[in-house]
Design a protein around this motif. Structure first.
Motif, PDB file in Angstrom:
ATOM      1  N   ASP A  76       5.282  -1.133   7.115  1.00 32.58           N
ATOM      2  CA  ASP A  76       5.349   0.313   7.274  1.00 32.58           C
ATOM      3  C   ASP A  76       4.032   0.877   7.754  1.00 32.58           C
ATOM      4  OD1 ASP A  76       7.402   0.538   4.322  1.00 32.58           O
ATOM      5  OD2 ASP A  76       7.994   0.335   6.412  1.00 32.58           O
ATOM      6  N   ILE A  77       2.925   0.304   7.303  1.00 27.64           N
ATOM      7  CA  ILE A  77       1.613   0.780   7.719  1.00 27.64           C
ATOM      8  C   ILE A  77       1.403   0.523   9.200  1.00 27.64           C
ATOM      9  CG2 ILE A  77      -0.868   0.393   7.472  1.00 27.64           C
ATOM     10  CD1 ILE A  77      -0.438  -0.071   4.550  1.00 27.64           C
ATOM     11  N   GLU A  78       1.807  -0.637   9.673  1.00 33.73           N
ATOM     12  CA  GLU A  78       1.566  -1.006  11.058  1.00 33.73           C
ATOM     13  C   GLU A  78       2.572  -0.368  12.009  1.00 33.73           C
ATOM     14  OE1 GLU A  78       1.390  -5.217  11.407  1.00 33.73           O
ATOM     15  OE2 GLU A  78      -0.159  -5.444   9.865  1.00 33.73           O
ATOM     16  N   THR A  79       3.728   0.031  11.509  1.00 35.56           N
ATOM     17  CA  THR A  79       4.766   0.601  12.356  1.00 35.56           C
ATOM     18  C   THR A  79       4.497   2.082  12.606  1.00 35.56           C
ATOM     19  OG1 THR A  79       6.361  -0.945  11.428  1.00 35.56           O
ATOM     20  CG2 THR A  79       7.249   0.955  12.610  1.00 35.56           C
ATOM     21  N   GLU A  80       4.798   2.518  13.845  1.00 35.82           N
ATOM     22  CA  GLU A  80       4.586   3.922  14.180  1.00 35.82           C
ATOM     23  C   GLU A  80       5.545   4.794  13.382  1.00 35.82           C
ATOM     24  OE1 GLU A  80       8.234   2.995  16.156  1.00 35.82           O
ATOM     25  OE2 GLU A  80       6.329   1.898  16.052  1.00 35.82           O
ATOM     26  N   GLY A  81       5.129   6.033  13.130  1.00 39.17           N
ATOM     27  CA  GLY A  81       5.970   6.957  12.396  1.00 39.17           C
ATOM     28  C   GLY A  81       7.141   7.433  13.236  1.00 39.17           C
ATOM     29  N   ARG A  82       8.226   7.787  12.560  1.00 44.41           N
ATOM     30  CA  ARG A  82       9.411   8.303  13.252  1.00 44.41           C
ATOM     31  C   ARG A  82       9.877   9.590  12.582  1.00 44.41           C
ATOM     32  NH1 ARG A  82      13.312   3.715  15.818  1.00 44.41           N
ATOM     33  NH2 ARG A  82      11.680   2.522  16.880  1.00 44.41           N
TER      34      ARG A  82
END
Length: 403
Positions: free
Chosen positions: A64-70
């Motif tokens: 979740d930290i590495e994934t871009e926000g949606r």
């Protein structure tokens, strides 16, 4: 055996903290102080006890930290529109000074240095009619333009990533498409804004620009009546040549810098200083890289190219209301005195002419002011965007299926 129990507890906690995803902590339930890495395992980790999951609920998983926000599309569009228009208005007075410097028809130029020009316009013409002349069309184009940009950007980014495109290419492509969609709105507003900035007040006694509109509505009517609707899109192609690469690079850099900041802070909340820094650094770096396109765009739009068509058509009013000036906010290049006329409408040919006659420094003339402009404007816009997204998430929480 209390001592043995404590030693066992110590070694189990130590091994789980160092291994991060090892199985030694999978049998430990209800630790009072779970290790810092316990909340950041990847999908490949075995199932964890409910005690560790509940104690580390305030942290995010590594994925979740590495994934871009949606964020929800509506939230992104509202936050982007407010953040973008606010950033543009904060920088409007500096943009007015740059427009006066670029479009001054007088020889020698009345507006030379940045500080002196700023003070002269403020003292002679004031703030609303002087430094903030043209703010109505600026706001009228900036808000809907950034709404369209962020809506298109978020949709394109998610679509491309979900279909397997590498993340950096997805960010680059989404920024490109977002600015292309927004250009339909912001280019006509930029034409109106730029002319009113150059004019200043109606019947301005301090500066003769060649324009003399009573206001925004009169400017739009006069341009359409005397020059045609196409004049509202003057410089459209040259603007796209510069702004599309700028937006693409700006958002690719921003997403990457933001991902690094999340990893550094081990949280999706990176704090105000890093929010400002990531946005400003992304805009400043993109502005420096695209400086050659800014230079050639300004040179193409400020050069005077008399042609037989203009000589044979005595449209006094139309010719007096036309001037080849920049139609985009971050244009900070000012051609050096005596710079050779490009005598072309091609961006590629213009770049070749500048490089052949002035060398590499000619491509990066004005890189300092452009870097500062984009650094500040991008930092303000993206900082407000993130703050507003957070507030909208609290005020209007959305289910995951709505994202």
């Amino acid at each position: 055996m209390p001592l043995a129990s404590q030693l066992s507890h110590f070694f189990v906690a130590s091994s789980s903290a160092s291994a991060g995803g090892s199985s030694s902590d999978e049998h430990v339930v209800g630790l009072a102080e779970p290790p810092r890495n316990a909340g950041f395992r990847t999908k490949n980790s075995p199932g964890r006890s409910s005690g560790i999951a509940s104690d580390s609920g305030h942290n995010m998983k590594g994925e979740d930290i590495e994934t871009e926000g949606r964020p929800p599309y509506l939230h992104a569009m509202i936050a982007g529109g407010i953040g973008g228009s606010t950033g543009d208005l904060l920088m409007h007075s500096l943009d007015t000074v740059k427009t006066r410097q670029q479009g001054d028809p007088n020889v020698p130029s009345k507006y030379t240095s940045l500080a002196r020009s700023y003070y002269t316009i403020w003292r002679q013409e004031g703030i609303r009619r002087g430094l903030y002349g043209g703010w109505i069309p600026a706001l009228g184009g900036s808000f809907p333009g950034t709404v369209m940009f962020f809506g298109t950007y978020e949709w394109s980014k998610r679509f491309l990533i979900d279909h397997g495109l590498q993340h950096h290419l997805a960010y680059l492509s989404a920024g490109f498409l977002g600015d292309l969609a927004a250009s339909i709105v912001y280019v006509p507003s930029e034409v109106l804004k730029t002319r009113l900035q150059l004019q200043g007040r109606y019947n301005n006694p301090h500066f003769r620009s060649g324009y003399n509109y009573r206001g925004t509505v009169d400017a739009a009517r006069t341009i359409v009546r005397t020059e045609g609707t196409s004049a509202l899109f003057y410089g459209y192609k040259a603007t796209l040549y510069r702004d599309l690469p700028f937006s693409a690079l700006q958002f690719m850099f921003w997403e990457q810098f933001h991902a690094w900041a999340r990893l550094y802070k081990q949280s999706r909340e990176i704090g105000v200083p890093l929010e400002l820094l990531t946005g400003a650094a992304a805009g400043g770096l993109a502005g420096v890289i695209t400086c050659p396109l800014d230079v050639v765009k300004t040179r193409l739009q400020t050069q005077v190219n008399p042609s037989p068509d203009h000589v044979s058509k005595p449209k006094d009013l139309a010719s007096s209301q036309k001037r080849h000036i920049s139609t985009s906010s971050p244009s900070t290049h000012r051609p050096q005195p005596g710079a050779i006329a490009l005598e072309t409408s091609s961006v590629i040919t213009g770049l070749k002419v500048i490089y052949r006659t002035e060398g590499l420094p000619g491509w990066f003339r004005g890189v300092g002011p452009r870097g500062v402009w984009t650094f500040i404007q991008s930092g303000c816009m993206l900082f407000l965007y993130q703050r507003l997204l957070h507030q909208l998430g609290v005020m209007m929480p959305a289910d995951k299926e709505d994202l």
